[in-house]
Design a protein around this motif. Structure first.
Motif, short mmCIF file in Angstrom:
data_model
loop_
_atom_site.label_atom_id
_atom_site.label_comp_id
_atom_site.label_asym_id
_atom_site.label_seq_id
_atom_site.Cartn_x
_atom_site.Cartn_y
_atom_site.Cartn_z
N TYR A 5 0.83 -1.20 0.00
CA TYR A 5 0.00 0.00 0.00
C TYR A 5 0.86 1.25 0.00
O TYR A 5 2.00 1.24 0.45
CB TYR A 5 -0.90 0.04 1.25
N PRO A 51 -3.78 5.49 -8.56
CA PRO A 51 -5.17 5.25 -8.17
C PRO A 51 -6.18 6.15 -8.88
O PRO A 51 -7.34 5.78 -9.03
CB PRO A 51 -5.18 5.53 -6.66
N ARG A 72 -3.74 3.41 -0.46
CA ARG A 72 -4.13 2.86 -1.75
C ARG A 72 -3.24 1.68 -2.12
O ARG A 72 -2.04 1.72 -1.87
CB ARG A 72 -4.00 3.92 -2.85
#
Length: 115
Positions: A5, A51, A72
């Motif tokens: 992430y 993203p 994300r």
């Protein structure tokens, strides 16, 4: 599955790294991938695009970008190894591990856990 992430702070860390340090990070990823290929543990490895390019599929909770969250998903490694502990060990080698979020999660196959 090893999930990598990122958030605004981790993106800034990568963007502000000197070129040699950035190259070092990419070499670390290549070395880990090479080790996993050699050991037969790598199923797939992928970095994900920004993203902002993600879209929800019709029928979901609205349209637009996929997730409205600070963290994300930036990349994945799908590994087939002997134990969950081994997957955690692999995840801890990733260059993002010291300052980002690296999550290891068992994969469900045929209704059961696959380790």
């Amino acid at each position: 599955m090893i999930l990598i992430y990122g958030n605004q702070a981790t993106r800034e860390i990568w963007q502000e790294m000197p070129d040699e340090r950035l190259a070092e990070g990419w070499r670390a990823h290549a070395a880990i991938t090479g080790d996993l290929v050699a050991s037969g543990e790598l199923v797939v490895s992928a970095a994900l695009s920004d993203p902002s390019l993600a879209r929800r599929v019709p029928g979901g909770q609205g349209m637009g970008t996929a997730v409205e969250a600070d963290e994300r998903l930036a990349g994945i490694l799908l590994v087939d190894c002997d134990s969950f502990e081994r997957a955690v060990e692999i995840g801890s080698r990733l260059p993002e591990a010291p300052y980002g979020v690296v999550e290891v999660r068992p994969v469900l196959r045929d209704g059961g856990l696959e380790m």
